[in-house]
Motif scaffolding. Structure first.
Motif, PDB file in Angstrom:
ATOM      1  N   ARG A 105      15.211 -26.943 -42.093  1.00  0.00           N
ATOM      2  CA  ARG A 105      15.708 -27.423 -40.630  1.00  0.00           C
ATOM      3  C   ARG A 105      16.832 -28.552 -40.417  1.00  0.00           C
ATOM      4  O   ARG A 105      17.011 -29.424 -39.638  1.00  0.00           O
ATOM      5  CB  ARG A 105      14.552 -28.037 -39.729  1.00  0.00           C
ATOM      6  N   GLY A 106      17.423 -28.623 -41.711  1.00  0.00           N
ATOM      7  CA  GLY A 106      18.558 -29.819 -42.010  1.00  0.00           C
ATOM      8  C   GLY A 106      19.831 -29.045 -41.362  1.00  0.00           C
ATOM      9  O   GLY A 106      19.859 -28.005 -40.704  1.00  0.00           O
ATOM     10  N   PRO A 107      20.830 -30.064 -41.836  1.00  0.00           N
ATOM     11  CA  PRO A 107      22.281 -29.317 -41.159  1.00  0.00           C
ATOM     12  C   PRO A 107      22.513 -28.022 -41.952  1.00  0.00           C
ATOM     13  O   PRO A 107      22.008 -27.824 -43.288  1.00  0.00           O
ATOM     14  CB  PRO A 107      22.992 -30.558 -41.978  1.00  0.00           C
ATOM     15  N   LEU A 108      23.356 -27.178 -41.507  1.00  0.00           N
ATOM     16  CA  LEU A 108      23.832 -25.995 -42.212  1.00  0.00           C
ATOM     17  C   LEU A 108      25.336 -26.348 -42.851  1.00  0.00           C
ATOM     18  O   LEU A 108      25.644 -25.540 -43.676  1.00  0.00           O
ATOM     19  CB  LEU A 108      23.903 -25.132 -41.297  1.00  0.00           C
ATOM     20  N   GLN A 109      25.873 -27.019 -42.238  1.00  0.00           N
ATOM     21  CA  GLN A 109      27.365 -27.759 -42.803  1.00  0.00           C
ATOM     22  C   GLN A 109      27.325 -29.034 -43.068  1.00  0.00           C
ATOM     23  O   GLN A 109      26.867 -29.847 -42.291  1.00  0.00           O
ATOM     24  CB  GLN A 109      28.298 -26.899 -41.818  1.00  0.00           C
ATOM     25  N   GLU A 110      28.341 -29.322 -44.044  1.00  0.00           N
ATOM     26  CA  GLU A 110      28.713 -30.674 -43.917  1.00  0.00           C
ATOM     27  C   GLU A 110      30.132 -30.759 -43.448  1.00  0.00           C
ATOM     28  O   GLU A 110      31.008 -30.323 -44.020  1.00  0.00           O
ATOM     29  CB  GLU A 110      28.644 -30.942 -45.608  1.00  0.00           C
ATOM     30  N   VAL A 111      30.124 -31.172 -42.282  1.00  0.00           N
ATOM     31  CA  VAL A 111      31.589 -31.034 -41.614  1.00  0.00           C
ATOM     32  C   VAL A 111      32.584 -31.791 -41.949  1.00  0.00           C
ATOM     33  O   VAL A 111      33.780 -31.541 -42.117  1.00  0.00           O
ATOM     34  CB  VAL A 111      31.461 -31.213 -39.952  1.00  0.00           C
ATOM     35  N   ALA A 143      13.190 -38.570 -47.843  1.00  0.00           N
ATOM     36  CA  ALA A 143      12.816 -37.646 -46.842  1.00  0.00           C
ATOM     37  C   ALA A 143      13.401 -36.209 -46.677  1.00  0.00           C
ATOM     38  O   ALA A 143      13.260 -35.497 -45.571  1.00  0.00           O
ATOM     39  CB  ALA A 143      12.862 -38.751 -45.227  1.00  0.00           C
ATOM     40  N   GLU A 144      14.012 -35.886 -47.573  1.00  0.00           N
ATOM     41  CA  GLU A 144      14.671 -34.357 -47.523  1.00  0.00           C
ATOM     42  C   GLU A 144      13.356 -33.528 -47.340  1.00  0.00           C
ATOM     43  O   GLU A 144      13.966 -32.335 -46.940  1.00  0.00           O
ATOM     44  CB  GLU A 144      15.414 -34.129 -48.883  1.00  0.00           C
ATOM     45  N   GLU A 145      12.363 -33.624 -47.806  1.00  0.00           N
ATOM     46  CA  GLU A 145      11.230 -32.779 -47.753  1.00  0.00           C
ATOM     47  C   GLU A 145      10.982 -32.575 -46.120  1.00  0.00           C
ATOM     48  O   GLU A 145      10.331 -31.280 -45.918  1.00  0.00           O
ATOM     49  CB  GLU A 145       9.909 -33.139 -48.384  1.00  0.00           C
ATOM     50  N   TRP A 165      13.508 -28.569 -55.294  1.00  0.00           N
ATOM     51  CA  TRP A 165      12.779 -29.500 -55.243  1.00  0.00           C
ATOM     52  C   TRP A 165      11.736 -29.480 -56.579  1.00  0.00           C
ATOM     53  O   TRP A 165      11.311 -30.290 -57.236  1.00  0.00           O
ATOM     54  CB  TRP A 165      11.854 -29.799 -53.875  1.00  0.00           C
ATOM     55  N   SER A 166      11.359 -28.100 -56.814  1.00  0.00           N
ATOM     56  CA  SER A 166      10.350 -28.162 -57.970  1.00  0.00           C
ATOM     57  C   SER A 166      10.938 -28.134 -59.138  1.00  0.00           C
ATOM     58  O   SER A 166      10.311 -28.548 -60.191  1.00  0.00           O
ATOM     59  CB  SER A 166       9.945 -26.539 -57.860  1.00  0.00           C
ATOM     60  N   LEU A 167      12.262 -28.438 -59.274  1.00  0.00           N
ATOM     61  CA  LEU A 167      12.914 -28.811 -60.538  1.00  0.00           C
ATOM     62  C   LEU A 167      13.303 -30.265 -60.565  1.00  0.00           C
ATOM     63  O   LEU A 167      14.202 -30.807 -61.403  1.00  0.00           O
ATOM     64  CB  LEU A 167      14.375 -27.929 -60.754  1.00  0.00           C
ATOM     65  N   GLY A 168      12.786 -30.798 -59.378  1.00  0.00           N
ATOM     66  CA  GLY A 168      13.110 -32.412 -59.351  1.00  0.00           C
ATOM     67  C   GLY A 168      14.430 -32.576 -58.732  1.00  0.00           C
ATOM     68  O   GLY A 168      15.059 -33.764 -58.698  1.00  0.00           O
ATOM     69  N   ARG A 169      15.305 -31.490 -58.082  1.00  0.00           N
ATOM     70  CA  ARG A 169      16.731 -31.666 -57.607  1.00  0.00           C
ATOM     71  C   ARG A 169      16.415 -31.588 -56.081  1.00  0.00           C
ATOM     72  O   ARG A 169      15.639 -31.385 -55.576  1.00  0.00           O
ATOM     73  CB  ARG A 169      17.535 -30.727 -58.153  1.00  0.00           C
ATOM     74  N   GLY A 170      17.791 -32.209 -55.553  1.00  0.00           N
ATOM     75  CA  GLY A 170      17.924 -32.058 -54.167  1.00  0.00           C
ATOM     76  C   GLY A 170      19.120 -31.147 -53.788  1.00  0.00           C
ATOM     77  O   GLY A 170      19.640 -30.855 -54.587  1.00  0.00           O
ATOM     78  N   ARG A 220      11.466 -23.584 -30.481  1.00  0.00           N
ATOM     79  CA  ARG A 220      11.152 -25.028 -30.781  1.00  0.00           C
ATOM     80  C   ARG A 220      10.942 -25.163 -32.539  1.00  0.00           C
ATOM     81  O   ARG A 220      10.633 -24.020 -32.982  1.00  0.00           O
ATOM     82  CB  ARG A 220       9.965 -25.352 -30.226  1.00  0.00           C
ATOM     83  N   GLY A 221      10.956 -26.028 -33.055  1.00  0.00           N
ATOM     84  CA  GLY A 221      10.894 -26.231 -34.276  1.00  0.00           C
ATOM     85  C   GLY A 221      10.029 -27.503 -34.572  1.00  0.00           C
ATOM     86  O   GLY A 221      10.141 -28.616 -34.065  1.00  0.00           O
ATOM     87  N   VAL A 222       9.457 -27.642 -35.820  1.00  0.00           N
ATOM     88  CA  VAL A 222       8.864 -28.745 -36.384  1.00  0.00           C
ATOM     89  C   VAL A 222       8.728 -29.152 -37.746  1.00  0.00           C
ATOM     90  O   VAL A 222       8.902 -27.839 -38.778  1.00  0.00           O
ATOM     91  CB  VAL A 222       7.552 -28.840 -35.966  1.00  0.00           C
ATOM     92  N   SER A 223       8.844 -30.080 -38.391  1.00  0.00           N
ATOM     93  CA  SER A 223       8.530 -30.241 -39.877  1.00  0.00           C
ATOM     94  C   SER A 223       7.191 -29.531 -40.017  1.00  0.00           C
ATOM     95  O   SER A 223       6.287 -29.784 -39.685  1.00  0.00           O
ATOM     96  CB  SER A 223       8.903 -31.700 -40.242  1.00  0.00           C
ATOM     97  N   LEU A 224       7.148 -29.069 -41.445  1.00  0.00           N
ATOM     98  CA  LEU A 224       5.941 -28.619 -42.187  1.00  0.00           C
ATOM     99  C   LEU A 224       5.026 -29.855 -42.193  1.00  0.00           C
ATOM    100  O   LEU A 224       3.674 -29.416 -42.021  1.00  0.00           O
ATOM    101  CB  LEU A 224       6.232 -28.099 -43.271  1.00  0.00           C
ATOM    102  N   LEU A 225       5.367 -30.929 -42.348  1.00  0.00           N
ATOM    103  CA  LEU A 225       4.525 -32.149 -42.486  1.00  0.00           C
ATOM    104  C   LEU A 225       3.788 -32.394 -41.038  1.00  0.00           C
ATOM    105  O   LEU A 225       2.672 -32.938 -40.957  1.00  0.00           O
ATOM    106  CB  LEU A 225       5.205 -33.278 -42.646  1.00  0.00           C
ATOM    107  N   ARG A 226       4.447 -32.014 -39.908  1.00  0.00           N
ATOM    108  CA  ARG A 226       3.534 -31.982 -38.670  1.00  0.00           C
ATOM    109  C   ARG A 226       3.490 -30.797 -38.020  1.00  0.00           C
ATOM    110  O   ARG A 226       3.691 -30.700 -36.535  1.00  0.00           O
ATOM    111  CB  ARG A 226       4.631 -33.004 -37.816  1.00  0.00           C
ATOM    112  N   TRP A 227       3.324 -29.690 -38.710  1.00  0.00           N
ATOM    113  CA  TRP A 227       3.164 -28.442 -37.943  1.00  0.00           C
ATOM    114  C   TRP A 227       2.252 -28.328 -36.932  1.00  0.00           C
ATOM    115  O   TRP A 227       2.339 -27.435 -35.948  1.00  0.00           O
ATOM    116  CB  TRP A 227       3.103 -27.379 -39.251  1.00  0.00           C
ATOM    117  N   ARG A 228       1.131 -28.637 -37.043  1.00  0.00           N
ATOM    118  CA  ARG A 228       0.116 -28.896 -35.799  1.00  0.00           C
ATOM    119  C   ARG A 228       0.872 -29.331 -34.528  1.00  0.00           C
ATOM    120  O   ARG A 228       0.226 -28.829 -33.294  1.00  0.00           O
ATOM    121  CB  ARG A 228      -0.853 -29.583 -36.081  1.00  0.00           C
TER     122      ARG A 228
END
Ligand SMILES: C[S@@+](CC[C@H](N)C(=O)[O-])C[C@H]1O[C@@H](n2cnc3c(N)ncnc32)[C@H](O)[C@@H]1O
Ligand SMILES: [Zn+2]
Length: 373
Positions: free
Chosen positions: A272-278, A227-229, A196-201, A245-253
């Motif tokens: 917290r996204g997918p680990l594989q592209e099935v 919304a990848e972030e 992301w810091s390089l502008g890529r996904g 349990r988990g949550v996006s950093l955008l909603r960490w509270r």
């Protein structure tokens, strides 16, 4: 006394592994690399160049297989150990024209950046935590290409050395039962932040571990998906009741205390996204060429296991840990998943570690389903 064999065969490669580091049992990782490169070649279309960097090549087995079995058109094989250069050159002579070098990968990636040399496939089969290489490696991957990265820093990535995790990953890592998955998600989180810091996904294609090495393959995209972030987040594990349990950093509270009232231990930022592209894994499994089987049985089993688990929801649970909560023997995983599915929840075996599972059911439902067995 029997003489040590001077050659080793794997896939279509026959080579001298030499006296340095070489592990025959890492074959599944090499098989996956070959299939990923074949897949990439298919994506690009026939007759397009397919340029590979094997940055920590050891004896060169990966490069040789990428050339022979995935028909890479240009291969750069590098290993920092100058004593291994003649071995590397000898093993790759069959390819005719591979670029062999013996400099540090740091130096090589910097040189590539300076001359804007890019690759379709960058394979960094590293020791330790290679996170400092990640931005340089991403810079070296063409849009749509693949970064295939390994790390072996199990202690910090699994939360057993918290200060080292902070230094190497810029993340909190807390020991918990699903430690291989934690390590993979922290690694992917670090790759995503660099991209992301390089502008890529990024698009994770494949993630797996044997508990010793943590391997992730990501496709590097021109820009992040919408919304990848939001996929960067935190994970909490409650030592008191066993819930993850988990949550996006955008909603960490929103994560807050556990429903049992205890404070969870927190890890992240992590992916917290997918680990594989099935869908891609299904294509990889169909990619063996008739008459020349490529996959070792262990590699096929690995891919089948991963194909059945895309890694969502992002929190996994461990059956033995669940048994600890129940203060009895563990339920049968198959039965537990079946009961959860009958209750309308998603529930599946984890492809990452044996006897682990993931479900979107609240932890109280999981405990109730486990007790019902
Ligand atoms: C895990 S082994 C590679 C194994 C090989 N890819 C295989 O599949 O058999 C890691 C290799 O990295 C080399 N190495 C260590 N540090 C390096 C660095 N900074 N730059 C390049 N190579 C390095 C070591 O000499 C070693 O051969
Ligand atoms: Zn709790």
């Amino acid at each position: 006394m029997q003489a040590k064999p001077t050659h080793y065969c794997e896939g279509q490669a026959r080579l001298d592994p030499g006296p340095g580091f070489f592990r025959p049992d890492s074959r599944p990782a090499r098989d996956c690399g070959v299939l990923l490169l074949r897949w990439l070649a298919q994506q690009k279309g026939a007759a397009k160049p397919l340029v590979v960097l094997d940055g920590l090549a050891g004896c060169g087995i990966r490069s040789l297989r990428y050339g022979l079995e995935a028909h890479a058109t240009e291969i750069w094989a590098n290993d920092a150990d100058p004593d291994r250069l003649p071995l590397l050159q000898g093993n790759l002579s069959a390819l005719g024209g591979a670029h062999c070098s013996a400099i540090t990968i740091q130096k090589l990636l910097a040189q590539c950046a300076a001359i804007e040399q890019r690759f379709d496939f960058v394979d960094l089969d590293a020791f330790g935590a290679p996170m400092a290489l990640v931005p340089w490696a991403l810079e070296a991957v063409r849009f749509g290409g693949v970064l295939y990265l390994a790390s072996t820093d199990g202690r910090s990535f699994t939360g057993h050395d918290r200060t080292a995790a902070l230094r190497r990953l810029g993340a909190a890592a807390r020991a918990q039962p699903c430690s291989w998955e934690l390590a993979l998600r922290l690694q992917l989180g670090a790759i995503a932040r660099s991209a992301w810091s390089l502008g890529r996904g990024i698009r994770p294609l494949l993630s797996f571990s044997d508990g010793r090495t943590f391997r992730t393959a990501v496709q590097v995209l021109r820009s992040p998906a919408p919304a990848e972030e939001q996929l960067l987040g935190l994970q909490g594990y409650c030592h008191s009741c066993g819930s993850h349990r988990g949550v996006s950093l955008l909603r960490w509270r929103e994560l807050g205390a556990c429903s049992c009232g205890a404070e969870p231990v927190m890890s992240g930022p992590l992916w917290r996204g997918p680990l594989q592209e099935v869908a891609v894994l299904a294509q990889l499994l169909e990619m063996e060429e008739p008459g020349s089987p490529l996959l070792a049985p262990a590699s096929r089993r690995l891919l089948q296991r991963l194909q059945a688990d895309n890694g969502l929801p992002a929190e996994a649970s461990d059956l033995a840990d669940l048994a600890r909560q129940l203060q009895g023997g563990p339920p049968k995983l198959k039965d537990l998943l079946c009961r959860l599915q009958q209750g309308g929840w998603c529930a599946q075996t984890s492809g990452i570690a044996p006897e682990q599972f993931r479900t979107d059911a609240p932890w109280a439902e999981v405990l109730a389903a486990a007790k019902a067995g």
